[in-house]
Structure formats: C-alpha cells, structure tokens
Design a protein around this motif. Structure first.
Motif, PDB file in Angstrom:
ATOM      1  N   GLU A  91      -2.482 -15.433 -24.527  1.00 55.93           N
ATOM      2  CA  GLU A  91      -3.359 -15.686 -23.382  1.00 55.93           C
ATOM      3  C   GLU A  91      -2.913 -14.864 -22.176  1.00 55.93           C
ATOM      4  O   GLU A  91      -3.746 -14.258 -21.485  1.00 55.93           O
ATOM      5  CB  GLU A  91      -3.374 -17.175 -23.034  1.00 55.93           C
ATOM      6  CG  GLU A  91      -4.296 -17.468 -21.858  1.00 55.93           C
ATOM      7  CD  GLU A  91      -4.446 -18.942 -21.532  1.00 55.93           C
ATOM      8  OE1 GLU A  91      -5.255 -19.260 -20.631  1.00 55.93           O
ATOM      9  OE2 GLU A  91      -3.772 -19.779 -22.169  1.00 55.93           O
ATOM     10  N   SER A  92      -1.607 -14.816 -21.931  1.00 52.67           N
ATOM     11  CA  SER A  92      -1.081 -14.038 -20.808  1.00 52.67           C
ATOM     12  C   SER A  92      -1.414 -12.555 -20.953  1.00 52.67           C
ATOM     13  O   SER A  92      -1.845 -11.894 -19.992  1.00 52.67           O
ATOM     14  CB  SER A  92       0.442 -14.226 -20.726  1.00 52.67           C
ATOM     15  OG  SER A  92       1.017 -13.363 -19.774  1.00 52.67           O
ATOM     16  N   LEU A  93      -1.240 -12.015 -22.163  1.00 56.40           N
ATOM     17  CA  LEU A  93      -1.555 -10.603 -22.418  1.00 56.40           C
ATOM     18  C   LEU A  93      -3.031 -10.316 -22.155  1.00 56.40           C
ATOM     19  O   LEU A  93      -3.369  -9.322 -21.489  1.00 56.40           O
ATOM     20  CB  LEU A  93      -1.210 -10.251 -23.862  1.00 56.40           C
ATOM     21  CG  LEU A  93      -1.705  -8.879 -24.339  1.00 56.40           C
ATOM     22  CD1 LEU A  93      -0.804  -7.770 -23.826  1.00 56.40           C
ATOM     23  CD2 LEU A  93      -1.821  -8.819 -25.856  1.00 56.40           C
ATOM     24  N   LEU A  94      -3.916 -11.171 -22.655  1.00 58.41           N
ATOM     25  CA  LEU A  94      -5.350 -10.927 -22.496  1.00 58.41           C
ATOM     26  C   LEU A  94      -5.757 -10.972 -21.024  1.00 58.41           C
ATOM     27  O   LEU A  94      -6.584 -10.164 -20.572  1.00 58.41           O
ATOM     28  CB  LEU A  94      -6.151 -11.939 -23.310  1.00 58.41           C
ATOM     29  CG  LEU A  94      -6.042 -11.777 -24.833  1.00 58.41           C
ATOM     30  CD1 LEU A  94      -6.738 -12.922 -25.552  1.00 58.41           C
ATOM     31  CD2 LEU A  94      -6.619 -10.432 -25.281  1.00 58.41           C
ATOM     32  N   HIS A  95      -5.182 -11.891 -20.266  1.00 55.48           N
ATOM     33  CA  HIS A  95      -5.474 -11.930 -18.830  1.00 55.48           C
ATOM     34  C   HIS A  95      -5.007 -10.639 -18.158  1.00 55.48           C
ATOM     35  O   HIS A  95      -5.706 -10.084 -17.297  1.00 55.48           O
ATOM     36  CB  HIS A  95      -4.794 -13.133 -18.185  1.00 55.48           C
ATOM     37  CG  HIS A  95      -5.538 -14.423 -18.347  1.00 55.48           C
ATOM     38  ND1 HIS A  95      -6.631 -14.761 -17.583  1.00 55.48           N
ATOM     39  CD2 HIS A  95      -5.344 -15.467 -19.202  1.00 55.48           C
ATOM     40  CE1 HIS A  95      -7.079 -15.948 -17.945  1.00 55.48           C
ATOM     41  NE2 HIS A  95      -6.322 -16.395 -18.942  1.00 55.48           N
ATOM     42  N   ALA A  96      -3.836 -10.155 -18.561  1.00 53.69           N
ATOM     43  CA  ALA A  96      -3.296  -8.944 -17.943  1.00 53.69           C
ATOM     44  C   ALA A  96      -4.111  -7.701 -18.310  1.00 53.69           C
ATOM     45  O   ALA A  96      -4.391  -6.850 -17.457  1.00 53.69           O
ATOM     46  CB  ALA A  96      -1.832  -8.754 -18.365  1.00 53.69           C
ATOM     47  N   VAL A  97      -4.495  -7.599 -19.569  1.00 52.89           N
ATOM     48  CA  VAL A  97      -5.197  -6.405 -20.041  1.00 52.89           C
ATOM     49  C   VAL A  97      -6.641  -6.351 -19.541  1.00 52.89           C
ATOM     50  O   VAL A  97      -7.162  -5.276 -19.212  1.00 52.89           O
ATOM     51  CB  VAL A  97      -5.148  -6.341 -21.586  1.00 52.89           C
ATOM     52  CG1 VAL A  97      -6.061  -5.251 -22.120  1.00 52.89           C
ATOM     53  CG2 VAL A  97      -3.717  -6.111 -22.061  1.00 52.89           C
ATOM     54  N   LEU A  98      -7.293  -7.523 -19.455  1.00 50.32           N
ATOM     55  CA  LEU A  98      -8.712  -7.560 -19.090  1.00 50.32           C
ATOM     56  C   LEU A  98      -8.950  -7.810 -17.597  1.00 50.32           C
ATOM     57  O   LEU A  98     -10.094  -7.914 -17.175  1.00 50.32           O
ATOM     58  CB  LEU A  98      -9.431  -8.641 -19.910  1.00 50.32           C
ATOM     59  CG  LEU A  98      -9.497  -8.392 -21.417  1.00 50.32           C
ATOM     60  CD1 LEU A  98     -10.143  -9.576 -22.126  1.00 50.32           C
ATOM     61  CD2 LEU A  98     -10.246  -7.106 -21.742  1.00 50.32           C
ATOM     62  N   THR A 113     -12.930  -7.796 -17.506  1.00 50.48           N
ATOM     63  CA  THR A 113     -13.611  -9.010 -17.955  1.00 50.48           C
ATOM     64  C   THR A 113     -12.711 -10.189 -17.616  1.00 50.48           C
ATOM     65  O   THR A 113     -11.959 -10.670 -18.473  1.00 50.48           O
ATOM     66  CB  THR A 113     -13.880  -8.977 -19.481  1.00 50.48           C
ATOM     67  OG1 THR A 113     -14.576  -7.781 -19.818  1.00 50.48           O
ATOM     68  CG2 THR A 113     -14.718 -10.163 -19.924  1.00 50.48           C
ATOM     69  N   PRO A 114     -12.713 -10.641 -16.367  1.00 55.46           N
ATOM     70  CA  PRO A 114     -11.826 -11.750 -15.981  1.00 55.46           C
ATOM     71  C   PRO A 114     -12.054 -12.979 -16.852  1.00 55.46           C
ATOM     72  O   PRO A 114     -13.193 -13.314 -17.198  1.00 55.46           O
ATOM     73  CB  PRO A 114     -12.212 -12.011 -14.524  1.00 55.46           C
ATOM     74  CG  PRO A 114     -12.810 -10.732 -14.050  1.00 55.46           C
ATOM     75  CD  PRO A 114     -13.523 -10.157 -15.250  1.00 55.46           C
ATOM     76  N   LEU A 115     -10.961 -13.651 -17.209  1.00 54.10           N
ATOM     77  CA  LEU A 115     -11.031 -14.782 -18.126  1.00 54.10           C
ATOM     78  C   LEU A 115     -10.701 -16.088 -17.417  1.00 54.10           C
ATOM     79  O   LEU A 115      -9.809 -16.139 -16.563  1.00 54.10           O
ATOM     80  CB  LEU A 115     -10.042 -14.597 -19.281  1.00 54.10           C
ATOM     81  CG  LEU A 115     -10.212 -13.347 -20.154  1.00 54.10           C
ATOM     82  CD1 LEU A 115      -9.085 -13.277 -21.167  1.00 54.10           C
ATOM     83  CD2 LEU A 115     -11.565 -13.351 -20.845  1.00 54.10           C
ATOM     84  N   ALA A 116     -11.410 -17.147 -17.791  1.00 47.30           N
ATOM     85  CA  ALA A 116     -11.051 -18.496 -17.366  1.00 47.30           C
ATOM     86  C   ALA A 116      -9.896 -18.974 -18.249  1.00 47.30           C
ATOM     87  O   ALA A 116      -9.622 -18.389 -19.302  1.00 47.30           O
ATOM     88  CB  ALA A 116     -12.257 -19.419 -17.502  1.00 47.30           C
ATOM     89  N   PRO A 117      -9.178 -20.023 -17.846  1.00 46.91           N
ATOM     90  CA  PRO A 117      -8.113 -20.561 -18.708  1.00 46.91           C
ATOM     91  C   PRO A 117      -8.651 -20.895 -20.092  1.00 46.91           C
ATOM     92  O   PRO A 117      -9.798 -21.322 -20.256  1.00 46.91           O
ATOM     93  CB  PRO A 117      -7.661 -21.815 -17.956  1.00 46.91           C
ATOM     94  CG  PRO A 117      -7.985 -21.536 -16.530  1.00 46.91           C
ATOM     95  CD  PRO A 117      -9.256 -20.724 -16.565  1.00 46.91           C
ATOM     96  N   ALA A 118      -7.817 -20.700 -21.089  1.00 48.16           N
ATOM     97  CA  ALA A 118      -8.237 -20.880 -22.485  1.00 48.16           C
ATOM     98  C   ALA A 118      -8.401 -22.349 -22.838  1.00 48.16           C
ATOM     99  O   ALA A 118      -7.830 -23.242 -22.203  1.00 48.16           O
ATOM    100  CB  ALA A 118      -7.223 -20.240 -23.417  1.00 48.16           C
TER     101      ALA A 118
END
Length: 329
Positions: free
Chosen positions: A132-139, A143-148
């Motif tokens: 989850e941390s990686l995806l938030h950092a990369v995107l 494509t900003p992400l809400a908490p999983a």
C-alpha cells in the motif's frame, strides 16, 4: 510471415514516458527502503509445476555441458531470488520480463513486466502494508489513492456472493453462477471446488469490487501455492492478493521455508498435471537445496507493472501501455 504494416508502437510516446516515470519511482522507493535490486536469469533449467501456468520452453544446442538441455523462459523470478535469499542477500527486488504461454487478452500479454520483491523478517501482513505504501508513493499526483480496504477471503465471498467459501459445495457455487447468467467453461469438473470458486471470483466478485485499493488475505489452504499455512478451523494460507479499480494487481505470500513441504507441493502439482493431461515438470532441485540450507523467514509479492501503468493511464487494453505487444513484436 512478418507484415510490413503496423510497425509503429501501440503505446503513445507519452505513455512510454509515463512507464519510465513509474519505474524511476519504484526504484527510488526501494533505494530509500534499503532493498537491493537484483538480476536473475530469464532462462532456467526448471519450469513451474503449477498446472494453471504454462511455460515457454526451448532447447540449448551448445556448446558446453548444457548442450541439448531443455530450458524454460521464467514465469516469475521467484526461484532464483529465493536462492539469493538463502545465500544471505537480505531484502531484494527485481523488475524483469516474464513469460506465460496461453495468456492473451485485454489484461494479458504472453510477455509482460513484473516487479517482484522479498522482505526478510516480514510476514504477509507487514508486506501488505508496504505494498500500500509503495502504491501511494508511485501513483502520487498521477492517480491519488484513498486508504485501502482489507478483507479476508471469507469476508469477500460473503459480502459479494453471499456464500461462505470454506463451507459451500461446488453445486451451490454453480447455482450462484447460473443465477448470474455465468456459463461454465467446458472441461471444468463438477467437483473442482477451487476452480468453481475462482470462476465465481473472476466473473461475479471482481467486477463488483470497490474502485479503490482492496487487499484480500487468508486464502483456503488448497490455494496456498508457495505460502505457508496458518493453523485454525479451517487452516488458511498466508497469502494475499491486491486489487485496484477491480483489477488484480499483485499476489503475495508469507513464504514457505520448509523444503520437504515444498517438494510435496511440487509433487501434488504434477499429480494434478497428469490428471489434466498436461506434461509434468521437473521440480527445481536447486531451489529445494537452497531451502534445505536455510531460507530466511520472509514475505514476497509479485506486482504486474503493465497493469499498474494501465490504471495510472486510464487504459482499457494492455496493448495501449506496451510498445510492441505480441501481435506487433
């Protein structure tokens, strides 16, 4: 015969630049985390025994001691990366091309880019948090992400299909599928419970998943693959999958470290291959030797980079994010 037409890339140059940008961010993330990038062979003396995955193979014609050896294009760098872990490499990652025969479609190309990494001292719960941390950092800013959202396999099926996957029968699963207008593929045995569960997952549950980031964990023991089992009633596999926008993005495990159990799972795979009329595959003896020497406690995950790029770009077909997919290669 090759065609002269269609020589241009199927992805735009802007998309190829976005791909490069994502790869830079992935490498930056692991550099800051102190995870070592490694490079292992694409050709291997051992293929995967998993009957759901088919490998490309070729023959090496020499010279040298491997002359006339059958070699496989890897479907994952997992086995050689685990040999590095057993050799003391510590936490490692790799970005590489992998290959699977018999897979082509809107989200599949026989050759694709995989990010795979292993964290020593992690279990699958800690690794889910890092994914989850990686995806938030990369995107970020793309494509900003809400908490999983985190669900167990049982919770997922209860919420989206109205059944308990650990207690239901194949007949009951088929009834749910028929109620949704899903026609079963030819050749799926009536008593192949895991096959019916997978069909329900892909055709009923996945299309209904939340648009955001979803983690599914605690799979049935029969779907453990290379994950260790946690005791309980019933026991569950320390395995997870990651979905983003309803698209399966990653698959991870708290890795099995018992070489004897791993050999038994290889043997069971080959038994299933024979039952399905598939050729058996020789287990990776070097992996088993490395595990006997001592594979450290670790968790690992494989993430599809092309699918990640599809999500970042809003693409509907994998061809839109590859320079030259199979039909243009």
């Amino acid at each position: 015969m090759q065609k002269e037409q269609g020589w241009r890339p199927t992805a735009t140059l802007d998309v190829l630049r976005l791909r490069a940008r994502l790869l830079v961010r992935i490498r930056e993330y692991f550099s800051h985390a102190g995870v070592l990038e490694v490079d292992t062979p694409v050709l291997s003396a051992a293929g995967t025994t998993d009957p759901a995955i088919q490998s490309f193979s070729t023959t090496y014609h020499g010279p040298g001691p491997c002359k006339d050896a059958r070699l496989y294009l890897h479907t994952s760098p997992e086995f050689p990366m685990k040999r590095l872990l057993a050799a003391g490499a510590g936490s490692i990652y790799q970005i590489c091309k992998v290959f699977r025969d018999g897979e082509s479609g809107r989200r599949h190309n026989p050759e694709y880019t995989l990010l795979e990494w292993y964290r020593t001292g992690f279990d699958h719960v800690a690794l889910m948090a890092e994914v989850e941390s990686l995806l938030h950092a990369v995107l970020r800013d793309i494509t900003p992400l809400a908490p999983a959202r985190y669900l167990t396999y049982r919770e997922l099926f209860r919420e989206y299909a109205g059944i308990d996957p650990f207690a239901t029968t194949s007949v009951e699963i088929q009834q749910v599928l028929r109620s949704q207008g899903i026609i079963a593929p030819a050749g799926l045995p009536p008593d192949a419970r895991d096959g019916w569960l997978h069909l329900l997952l892909t055709h009923v549950i996945e299309p209904s998943l939340d648009a955001g980031l979803v983690f599914i964990s605690d799979y049935p023991a029969s779907q453990a693959a290379l994950a260790r089992l946690y005791p309980g009633v019933p026991p569950v596999a320390a395995r997870f999958e990651v979905y983003l926008g309803g698209v399966e993005l990653a698959n991870g495990y708290h890795e099995l470290t018992d070489a004897a159990e791993q050999r038994q799972r290889f043997e069971r795979d080959n038994t299933r291959r024979r039952t399905q009329g598939l050729a058996t595959v020789e287990p990776d003896r070097r992996l088993l030797a490395a595990m006997r020497s001592g594979l450290p406690d670790c968790a690992g995950v494989a993430l599809g980079v092309d699918r990640l790029l599809m999500i970042a770009n809003g693409s509907r077909h994998i061809d839109e994010v590859m320079a030259f997919p199979l039909n243009h290669a």
